[in-house]
Design a protein around this motif. Structure first.
Motif, mmCIF file in Angstrom:
data_model
loop_
_atom_site.group_PDB
_atom_site.id
_atom_site.type_symbol
_atom_site.label_atom_id
_atom_site.label_comp_id
_atom_site.label_asym_id
_atom_site.label_seq_id
_atom_site.Cartn_x
_atom_site.Cartn_y
_atom_site.Cartn_z
ATOM 1 N N SER A 156 0.823 -1.212 0.000
ATOM 2 C CA SER A 156 0.000 0.000 0.000
ATOM 3 C C SER A 156 0.855 1.259 0.000
ATOM 4 O O SER A 156 0.327 2.365 -0.057
ATOM 5 C CB SER A 156 -0.924 0.011 1.228
ATOM 6 O OG SER A 156 -0.160 -0.024 2.424
ATOM 7 N N ASN A 157 2.189 1.104 0.070
ATOM 8 C CA ASN A 157 3.095 2.256 0.066
ATOM 9 C C ASN A 157 4.453 1.813 -0.455
ATOM 10 O O ASN A 157 4.690 0.627 -0.714
ATOM 11 C CB ASN A 157 3.206 2.872 1.469
ATOM 12 C CG ASN A 157 3.590 1.839 2.509
ATOM 13 O OD1 ASN A 157 4.580 1.124 2.362
ATOM 14 N ND2 ASN A 157 2.796 1.750 3.580
ATOM 15 N N ASP A 158 5.358 2.760 -0.587
ATOM 16 C CA ASP A 158 6.678 2.469 -1.145
ATOM 17 C C ASP A 158 7.495 1.539 -0.261
ATOM 18 O O ASP A 158 8.291 0.732 -0.758
ATOM 19 C CB ASP A 158 7.452 3.770 -1.379
ATOM 20 C CG ASP A 158 6.931 4.563 -2.569
ATOM 21 O OD1 ASP A 158 6.219 3.961 -3.404
ATOM 22 O OD2 ASP A 158 7.218 5.770 -2.651
ATOM 23 N N THR A 159 7.321 1.635 1.059
ATOM 24 C CA THR A 159 8.056 0.743 1.960
ATOM 25 C C THR A 159 7.625 -0.700 1.749
ATOM 26 O O THR A 159 8.457 -1.616 1.726
ATOM 27 C CB THR A 159 7.842 1.158 3.423
ATOM 28 O OG1 THR A 159 8.334 2.485 3.615
ATOM 29 C CG2 THR A 159 8.590 0.226 4.368
ATOM 30 N N ASP A 160 6.324 -0.923 1.574
ATOM 31 C CA ASP A 160 5.826 -2.276 1.291
ATOM 32 C C ASP A 160 6.398 -2.796 -0.023
ATOM 33 O O ASP A 160 6.785 -3.967 -0.128
ATOM 34 C CB ASP A 160 4.300 -2.276 1.196
ATOM 35 C CG ASP A 160 3.616 -2.070 2.535
ATOM 36 O OD1 ASP A 160 4.287 -2.228 3.572
ATOM 37 O OD2 ASP A 160 2.419 -1.740 2.539
ATOM 38 N N ARG A 161 6.448 -1.941 -1.034
ATOM 39 C CA ARG A 161 6.975 -2.361 -2.334
ATOM 40 C C ARG A 161 8.460 -2.711 -2.227
ATOM 41 O O ARG A 161 8.922 -3.698 -2.806
ATOM 42 C CB ARG A 161 6.758 -1.263 -3.375
ATOM 43 C CG ARG A 161 5.283 -1.004 -3.677
ATOM 44 C CD ARG A 161 5.088 0.089 -4.716
ATOM 45 N NE ARG A 161 3.680 0.435 -4.808
ATOM 46 C CZ ARG A 161 3.103 1.418 -4.122
ATOM 47 N NH1 ARG A 161 3.840 2.196 -3.320
ATOM 48 N NH2 ARG A 161 1.821 1.655 -4.235
ATOM 49 N N TRP A 162 9.203 -1.864 -1.517
ATOM 50 C CA TRP A 162 10.633 -2.143 -1.315
ATOM 51 C C TRP A 162 10.808 -3.459 -0.550
ATOM 52 O O TRP A 162 11.678 -4.272 -0.884
ATOM 53 C CB TRP A 162 11.283 -0.992 -0.541
ATOM 54 C CG TRP A 162 12.617 -1.368 0.029
ATOM 55 C CD1 TRP A 162 13.799 -1.472 -0.643
ATOM 56 C CD2 TRP A 162 12.899 -1.730 1.388
ATOM 57 N NE1 TRP A 162 14.807 -1.872 0.216
ATOM 58 C CE2 TRP A 162 14.279 -2.031 1.460
ATOM 59 C CE3 TRP A 162 12.125 -1.811 2.539
ATOM 60 C CZ2 TRP A 162 14.882 -2.419 2.646
ATOM 61 C CZ3 TRP A 162 12.726 -2.207 3.731
ATOM 62 C CH2 TRP A 162 14.091 -2.504 3.772
ATOM 63 N N HIS A 163 9.974 -3.677 0.465
ATOM 64 C CA HIS A 163 10.086 -4.895 1.262
ATOM 65 C C HIS A 163 9.846 -6.127 0.396
ATOM 66 O O HIS A 163 10.605 -7.104 0.445
ATOM 67 C CB HIS A 163 9.075 -4.844 2.419
ATOM 68 C CG HIS A 163 9.262 -5.926 3.422
ATOM 69 N ND1 HIS A 163 8.292 -6.275 4.329
ATOM 70 C CD2 HIS A 163 10.309 -6.755 3.676
ATOM 71 C CE1 HIS A 163 8.726 -7.261 5.088
ATOM 72 N NE2 HIS A 163 9.949 -7.563 4.710
ATOM 73 N N TRP A 303 19.465 10.267 3.125
ATOM 74 C CA TRP A 303 19.993 10.962 1.948
ATOM 75 C C TRP A 303 20.117 10.012 0.763
ATOM 76 O O TRP A 303 19.676 10.310 -0.346
ATOM 77 C CB TRP A 303 21.343 11.592 2.297
ATOM 78 C CG TRP A 303 21.949 12.423 1.214
ATOM 79 C CD1 TRP A 303 21.385 13.489 0.574
ATOM 80 C CD2 TRP A 303 23.253 12.264 0.642
ATOM 81 N NE1 TRP A 303 22.262 14.002 -0.352
ATOM 82 C CE2 TRP A 303 23.414 13.271 -0.331
ATOM 83 C CE3 TRP A 303 24.303 11.382 0.873
ATOM 84 C CZ2 TRP A 303 24.581 13.412 -1.078
ATOM 85 C CZ3 TRP A 303 25.465 11.508 0.133
ATOM 86 C CH2 TRP A 303 25.597 12.514 -0.834
ATOM 87 N N LEU A 304 20.710 8.848 0.977
ATOM 88 C CA LEU A 304 20.904 7.900 -0.112
ATOM 89 C C LEU A 304 19.605 7.202 -0.499
ATOM 90 O O LEU A 304 19.419 6.825 -1.661
ATOM 91 C CB LEU A 304 21.968 6.872 0.272
ATOM 92 C CG LEU A 304 23.409 7.403 0.311
ATOM 93 C CD1 LEU A 304 24.374 6.323 0.749
ATOM 94 C CD2 LEU A 304 23.821 7.959 -1.043
ATOM 95 N N ARG A 305 18.703 7.009 0.465
ATOM 96 C CA ARG A 305 17.414 6.402 0.122
ATOM 97 C C ARG A 305 16.584 7.336 -0.755
ATOM 98 O O ARG A 305 15.849 6.872 -1.627
ATOM 99 C CB ARG A 305 16.642 6.062 1.402
ATOM 100 C CG ARG A 305 17.229 4.886 2.178
ATOM 101 C CD ARG A 305 16.601 4.761 3.556
ATOM 102 N NE ARG A 305 17.272 3.732 4.349
ATOM 103 C CZ ARG A 305 17.044 3.528 5.642
ATOM 104 N NH1 ARG A 305 16.156 4.273 6.285
ATOM 105 N NH2 ARG A 305 17.695 2.573 6.294
ATOM 106 N N ASN A 306 16.714 8.623 -0.526
ATOM 107 C CA ASN A 306 15.933 9.597 -1.293
ATOM 108 C C ASN A 306 16.486 9.832 -2.693
ATOM 109 O O ASN A 306 15.762 10.278 -3.583
ATOM 110 C CB ASN A 306 15.852 10.927 -0.538
ATOM 111 C CG ASN A 306 14.983 10.830 0.695
ATOM 112 O OD1 ASN A 306 14.089 9.984 0.769
ATOM 113 N ND2 ASN A 306 15.236 11.687 1.670
ATOM 114 N N GLN A 307 17.778 9.584 -2.877
ATOM 115 C CA GLN A 307 18.390 9.739 -4.206
ATOM 116 C C GLN A 307 19.365 8.583 -4.423
ATOM 117 O O GLN A 307 20.582 8.760 -4.342
ATOM 118 C CB GLN A 307 19.099 11.096 -4.332
ATOM 119 C CG GLN A 307 19.912 11.496 -3.136
ATOM 120 C CD GLN A 307 20.102 13.004 -3.101
ATOM 121 O OE1 GLN A 307 19.628 13.741 -3.935
ATOM 122 N NE2 GLN A 307 20.816 13.456 -2.097
ATOM 123 N N PRO A 308 18.828 7.410 -4.707
ATOM 124 C CA PRO A 308 19.659 6.202 -4.794
ATOM 125 C C PRO A 308 20.666 6.274 -5.929
ATOM 126 O O PRO A 308 20.359 6.765 -7.013
ATOM 127 C CB PRO A 308 18.628 5.091 -5.041
ATOM 128 C CG PRO A 308 17.428 5.779 -5.594
ATOM 129 C CD PRO A 308 17.411 7.134 -4.960
#
Length: 565
Positions: A156-163, A303-308
């Motif tokens: 339901s969000n970007d964290t779920d997708r990343w997981h 910082w790195l998570r926001n601009q990988p």
């Protein structure tokens, strides 16, 4: 009844639409990554709960699907394909007892070391144990007979997708990592689930596991314009092994005091540098190599998570998927010493320009950095770290203590330890006692807060208490670090239940353990007693308890960061 003869009641009301792929995002993520990792064969047993999986696989032109009704036979049919093709083969079943029928094939795959990918549809977890049809606890069905077992979520969000992305990559890599073997991916699917109107698969990030000798890695390294190495916690011995290599490679090495690194390319004040610069575009890396243990800085992670970066390589001797910065592209299965030795022969002069940019920014920060004037926990820790003699050992407790040390000048030739595996406050004192007892020829200094000390005060209840241990205890009456949490209200309940405010002192306990006790309550006393504490030599350990005001501690931290904003 299901197509496989099992009762499978549902309340599907949406009209059936079978255009191409399921609208369930986790199923499309899984399919995309199966293709990326080279899975081409899928054996499917019928059912309704796994219908969106079956339809998505069947409509993916890069997957060759086989229909086998009996799950027991399907499992061994897939096993035969894997034996002949010597590559991963998937078998997909519906929910409930269907999964259990694969147990014999899974056990055979485990002992034959065959890459069998088990994909099971599942009911939502909320219905397990509620006497609903075909609901059993499917996770863990195969116990130790699978190399990896993961359960996807419906994101339901970007964290779920990343997981999901990380779990799927990790499971698919496990099929052949170290040695081949079976893996289980469980996919809970909520109703409605017959909608297969999605027209394309997502472009999923694929994580590769490589040995470090691949030509493509070094081509990417040479092509990078802004390569960076991030080093987490290292033992003093490991740090000394790689220091000469890092020196010669010549790119910025972002590291904290826990890295025990002191090369000329080390950037220790990166956290304050990220605070100080409004425009960080010139500092953004395009390739990051991450080695060692934990990184304390939340700012660097954000910082790195926001601009990988385009490439992020994690050096892991065991091949573990550790996606700290949510941008992992390669797991390099090698020791840091081995891989950096290979990297050294691919040094590029152009990379030095990127290091010069970071060094210039850090130099400007270092010129501003000084010990806070106010008498507070931060200034106490800062001055203490400045005075620690070379050749000694510094042990840092977790929470505030380890963070204070990052802001103090790094001391070469001082070995630094901290329990950052889990980052808990328990055991910091006991570990320091053990470190001091292991080598009594050099002084050992422990920087610890009051909650950490009182939580582990039995560390002094030890018949092997070493004489070379110096404990600097900062007592500000509770968990001062919690005051820095954004949005935490300051009221009686949070002070009691979150910050654990108290009025305790260590004096009685320390003296009852026959240790030397010193009390400090203001800046003048601290100035007078610090050098005596550091130089103390006696038959028992010394504890200097420094009392500070929590509100002054909070303001000191804010004022330090304000001068860089």
């Amino acid at each position: 009844m299901d197509g496989d003869g099992r009762e499978d009641e549902h309340t599907e009301t949406n009209p059936i639409s079978i255009d191409m792929y399921s609208t369930k995002e986790n199923i499309r993520q899984l399919t995309s990554l199966m293709v990326a990792h080279g899975v081409t064969e899928v054996v499917i047993s019928p059912g309704s709960r796994n219908m969106p999986l079956a339809e998505t696989f069947a409509h993916c032109e890069k997957l060759h699907c086989h229909a086998v009704t009996d799950e027991r036979s399907a499992g061994f049919y897939a096993l035969g394909l894997a034996q002949q093709k010597e590559s991963p083969v998937a078998v997909c079943v519906t929910s409930g007892s269907a999964l259990l029928n694969l147990a014999s094939a899974v056990s055979e795959a485990y002992y034959q070391q065959l890459p069998l990918l088990v994909i099971s549809a599942d009911r939502p977890e909320a219905w397990i144990g509620q006497m609903d049809g075909q609901t059993i606890p499917q996770m863990g069905s195969f116990g130790r007979l699978v190399k990896s077992s993961v359960c996807l979520n419906e994101p339901s969000n970007d964290t779920d997708r990343w997981h999901n992305n990380r779990m799927i990559n990790e499971a698919l890599l496990a099929l052949q990592l170290h040695h081949p073997g079976p893996v289980h991916i469980n996919v809970p699917i909520t109703e409605p689930f017959f909608d297969c109107s999605a027209t394309e698969l997502p472009q999923e990030r694929t994580i590769q596991c490589v040995t470090g000798n691949e030509t493509a890695l070094f081509e990417a390294w040479r092509a990078a314009h802004a390569p960076m190495i991030i080093v987490g916690q290292l033992s003093p011995k490991s740090a000394k092994e790689i220091e000469p290599l890092l020196e010669r490679i010549g790119v910025p090495v972002l590291c904290e005091s826990l890295s025990n690194l002191h090369t000329s390319t080390a950037i220790h004040l990166f956290d304050l540098t990220l605070v100080a610069k409004k425009d960080l575009s010139h500092l953004v890396p395009d390739l990051v190599i991450y080695l060692g243990g934990h990184i304390v800085s939340k700012r660097l992670k954000r910082w790195l998570r926001n601009q990988p970066p385009k490439n992020l390589w994690r050096i892991s001797p065991e091949g573990a998927v550790q996606d700290t910065f949510q941008a992992l592209t390669h797991v390099i299965k090698a020791t840091p010493l081995h891989f950096l030795s290979l990297l050294e022969s691919h040094i590029c002069d152009s990379h030095r320009m990127y290091f010069d940019i970071w060094q210039s920014e850090e130099d400007s920060v270092r010129q501003k950095l000084c010990c806070p004037k106010a008498y507070a926990a931060l200034s106490v820790a800062y001055k203490f770290c400045e005075e620690i003699p070379q050749g000694s050992t510094l042990v840092l407790a977790n929470s505030s203590s380890v963070r204070y040390a990052q802001l103090a000048p790094s001391q070469p030739h001082v070995n630094i330890y901290c329990n950052r595996g889990v980052n808990g406050i328990d055991g910091s004192l006991s570990s320091a006692v053990g470190i001091a007892a292991a080598d009594t020829s050099r002084p050992v200094y422990l920087l610890i807060g009051d909650l950490s000390f009182f939580y582990d005060m039995n560390g002094l209840w030890n018949t092997h208490l070493p004489h070379n241990l110096h404990i600097l205890l900062i007592n500000n009456g509770g968990g001062e670090i919690f005051r820095t949490l954004p949005g935490l209200p300051d009221n009686p309940s949070t002070r009691t239940f979150v910050m654990a405010s108290h009025g305790a002192t260590a004096k009685g306990w320390v003296e009852s353990m026959q240790c030397r006790y010193v009390s400090v309550k203001n800046a003048e006393e601290y100035q007078q007693k610090l050098s005596q504490f550091i130089q103390y030599q006696g038959e028992r350990p010394i504890v200097m308890e420094v009392f500070t005001d929590p509100f002054q501690d909070e303001e000191a931290q804010k004022s330090l960061y304000r001068q860089f904003e």
